[in-house]
Design a protein around this motif. Structure first.
Motif, PDB file in Angstrom:
ATOM      1  N   LYS A 463      39.145   5.899  38.349  1.00  0.00           N
ATOM      2  CA  LYS A 463      38.193   4.775  39.008  1.00  0.00           C
ATOM      3  C   LYS A 463      36.647   4.849  39.219  1.00  0.00           C
ATOM      4  N   SER A 464      36.239   5.913  38.585  1.00  0.00           N
ATOM      5  CA  SER A 464      34.644   6.289  39.057  1.00  0.00           C
ATOM      6  C   SER A 464      34.000   5.386  37.963  1.00  0.00           C
ATOM      7  N   ASP A 465      32.908   4.809  38.242  1.00  0.00           N
ATOM      8  CA  ASP A 465      31.933   3.932  37.566  1.00  0.00           C
ATOM      9  C   ASP A 465      30.798   4.695  36.716  1.00  0.00           C
ATOM     10  N   SER A 466      30.953   5.982  36.984  1.00  0.00           N
ATOM     11  CA  SER A 466      29.798   6.888  35.908  1.00  0.00           C
ATOM     12  C   SER A 466      30.118   6.801  34.684  1.00  0.00           C
ATOM     13  N   VAL A 467      29.134   7.450  33.809  1.00  0.00           N
ATOM     14  CA  VAL A 467      29.352   7.274  32.316  1.00  0.00           C
ATOM     15  C   VAL A 467      30.076   8.491  31.808  1.00  0.00           C
ATOM     16  N   ALA A 468      30.174   9.388  32.576  1.00  0.00           N
ATOM     17  CA  ALA A 468      30.842  10.721  32.289  1.00  0.00           C
ATOM     18  C   ALA A 468      31.214  11.296  33.563  1.00  0.00           C
ATOM     19  N   MET A 469      32.386  11.804  33.226  1.00  0.00           N
ATOM     20  CA  MET A 469      32.856  12.926  34.508  1.00  0.00           C
ATOM     21  C   MET A 469      33.957  13.736  33.846  1.00  0.00           C
ATOM     22  N   THR A 470      33.710  14.942  34.346  1.00  0.00           N
ATOM     23  CA  THR A 470      34.398  16.172  33.777  1.00  0.00           C
ATOM     24  C   THR A 470      35.124  16.927  34.991  1.00  0.00           C
ATOM     25  N   ILE A 471      36.319  17.310  34.925  1.00  0.00           N
ATOM     26  CA  ILE A 471      37.111  18.083  35.929  1.00  0.00           C
ATOM     27  C   ILE A 471      36.996  19.757  35.085  1.00  0.00           C
ATOM     28  N   THR A 472      36.637  20.534  35.915  1.00  0.00           N
ATOM     29  CA  THR A 472      36.742  21.764  35.494  1.00  0.00           C
ATOM     30  C   THR A 472      37.356  22.843  36.390  1.00  0.00           C
ATOM     31  N   ASN A 473      38.123  24.060  35.720  1.00  0.00           N
ATOM     32  CA  ASN A 473      38.565  24.844  36.463  1.00  0.00           C
ATOM     33  C   ASN A 473      37.853  26.081  36.133  1.00  0.00           C
ATOM     34  N   ASP A 474      37.210  26.638  37.208  1.00  0.00           N
ATOM     35  CA  ASP A 474      36.302  27.981  36.965  1.00  0.00           C
ATOM     36  C   ASP A 474      37.080  29.316  36.949  1.00  0.00           C
TER      37      ASP A 474
END
Length: 522
Positions: A463-474
């Motif tokens: 749903k985000s309007d951002s150009v890029a989005m990342t989910i990371t598991n650290d």
């Protein structure tokens, strides 16, 4: 490029400052701007507006039994000025080395206590911590400065740290000159403050709800560019060629495109949101404001292929992907030095090689909607897209892809292709999944067993309007000696407001947790 491990030695920046903060009694809430005392030659400035709220939230998120035990820190403020940067490199093997980066800094801690309440801090907790860090050879001495007693720690003929008390404030640093300049400012004896002009106040006061604010002007960017480049290269990829590329290109481009950088940290609904804003030059802003626009939300079929157990998953949503790709490459090449510019051009066709794409522009022309990239392990990555032009997307792939008759896929609407026994591509109706075989196979499963918090993040990805989005598991990191509970995942968002660059990081522990964990026991 030899592998480099970045070690940032910040003896007062984190550990010593923390030792001093945790060693006094709460009294009141003074409001004198700490920034008014920073030395004129400072490179950068960071201000912690409420150490108590930050520390308490970290304890709660770690489900620590000590939560609630540090309310005496409420209202404690810390101002940290970086006045210089020293770097040394030590070879470990022929292929690896350690880069030891030590900022020259001074920090001012507003304790909100009477001076007699904190007199024992320098000779007690601070000395003990410095001794534990540097060994028994550390020697403490005092001398009379212009504004009272100054404590100095020294080992192996090298000055390690300096500290003094000025009213309710503790001043710590590893530079004698910076410490004395700050003491002059605190006592109204020097024309300090406004070191960055009115811009400092404007940037730091943009978000009054921020718990931490930082300002890095052009001089700081030029000084830190090499460190940022090497650090980004080491953390961003395991591929040695791409590491060398990033370490060479990023510093050159950063110096020529970034005018200033700000950092803010807020606590929202119990989570930390860190926002790094890069203010670009006028010509770059004009280009990015036109080319780096987010695309419209549409069918998110590609996003249904985030496999269980992923390390990171990134969603790119661009209005005109080819134009955005070209603008990034051309801007980087034009802003870099001539040699680096040619290097960018040479590497541009290799940027999507890990996924089996030999022609990035043709690939981007052939897709529609969101682009999903997934990393499962060191060598397991894949990309999922919706197809706009089937023939064009096939033409963009490496020539080594051939039809695999053993796959059993005979339908004219789908095919299974392989390359060198490691890569695979599934073209199924309007959908394409491409990359390393294990990652592609895992991505085919749509009934994933993600934890509930991951499903919540995936919903935001959609749903985000951002150009890029990342989910990371650290991974299984620790904080306060305890394994991080439900804190392994964090969200990174990239946007281009007004042609500037904004990176937002949302997690249970944030940048503040990273600083704390750097000196917490595992």
């Amino acid at each position: 490029m030899a592998e480099k491990k970045i070690i940032i030695s910040v003896i007062g920046f984190v550990a010593v400052t923390a030792a001093a903060v945790f060693s006094f009694s709460y009294f009141g809430k003074a409001q004198t701007p700490l920034r008014n005392a920073i030395p004129k030659d400072s490179l950068a400035y960071v201000e912690v507006r409420d150490a108590g709220k930050i520390y308490e939230q970290l304890l709660r998120n770690a489900e620590s039994p000590e939560a609630g035990a540090y309310d005496f820190l409420d209202g404690v403020r810390i101002g940290i000025a970086v006045t210089g940067l020293k770097a040394s490199e030590e070879a470990v093997t022929s292929d690896a080395s350690i880069v030891n980066v030590q900022p020259e800094f001074v920090s001012v801690i507003e304790t909100n206590a009477w001076s007699w309440q904190i007199n024992g801090v320098l000779d007690g907790p601070v000395h003990d911590l410095i001794s534990s860090r540097y060994g028994e050879g550390v020697k403490r001495s005092t001398y009379s400065g212009n504004f009272g007693k100054v404590v100095k720690w020294r080992a192996s003929d090298e000055d390690l740290a300096f500290a003094a008390i000025s009213g309710s404030r503790i001043v710590l640093g590893n530079s004698r000159e910076a410490l004395e300049s700050t003491l002059e400012g605190l006592n109204g004896k020097a024309d300090v403050g406004k070191v960055f002009g009115e811009t400092l106040d404007e940037r730091l006061d943009l978000n009054p709800e921020a718990m931490i604010v930082g300002y890095f002007p052009k001089t700081a960017i030029e000084s830190f560019a090499e460190v940022v480049g090497v650090s980004a290269a080491v953390s961003g990829t395991e591929n040695e060629g791409f590491r060398s590329f990033i370490a060479r290109v990023l510093p050159s481009v950063l110096r020529s495109t970034a005018e200033e950088i700000t950092w803010t940290t807020r606590i929202v609904d119990g989570e930390f949101t860190d926002v790094v804003s890069v203010y670009t030059t006028k010509d770059v802003r004009e280009v990015f404001s036109e080319t780096m626009k987010p695309g419209a939300k549409g069918a998110d079929d590609a996003l249904d292929h985030i496999p269980s157990g992923f390390v990171s998953a990134s969603r790119y949503r661009l209005k005109r992907p080819v134009l955005a790709y070209r603008s990034l490459l051309l801007t980087a090449a034009n802003k870099a030095d001539p040699v680096t510019g040619r290097l960018i051009g040479a590497f541009s066709s290799s940027l999507l090689e890990p996924y089996g794409v030999s022609d990035p522009e043709r690939f981007l022309k052939a897709v529609k909607g969101d682009i999903l990239t997934v990393q499962r392990a060191d060598d397991e990555s894949s990309v999922a897209v919706m197809i706009k032009d089937r023939e064009l997307i096939i033409q963009s792939l490496n020539s080594g892809f051939t039809t695999d008759p053993a796959s059993g896929r005979k339908d004219s609407e789908e095919s299974w292709l392989t390359l060198d026994d490691w890569a695979a591509v599934l073209i199924e109706s309007e959908k394409l999944i491409l990359g390393e075989k294990k990652s592609v196979s895992a991505s085919l499963v749509t009934d994933h067993s993600h934890p509930s918090e991951v499903w919540d993040l995936i919903k935001e990805l959609k749903k985000s309007d951002s150009v890029a989005m990342t989910i990371t598991n650290d991974g299984d990191e620790y904080l306060f000696g305890r394994k991080r509970v439900n804190g392994g995942y964090y969200l990174t968002e990239t946007s281009f407001p007004g042609g500037n660059i904004e990176r937002s990081y949302r997690s249970k522990f944030g940048f503040a947790g990273s600083f704390v964990s750097s000196f917490s026991a595992d």
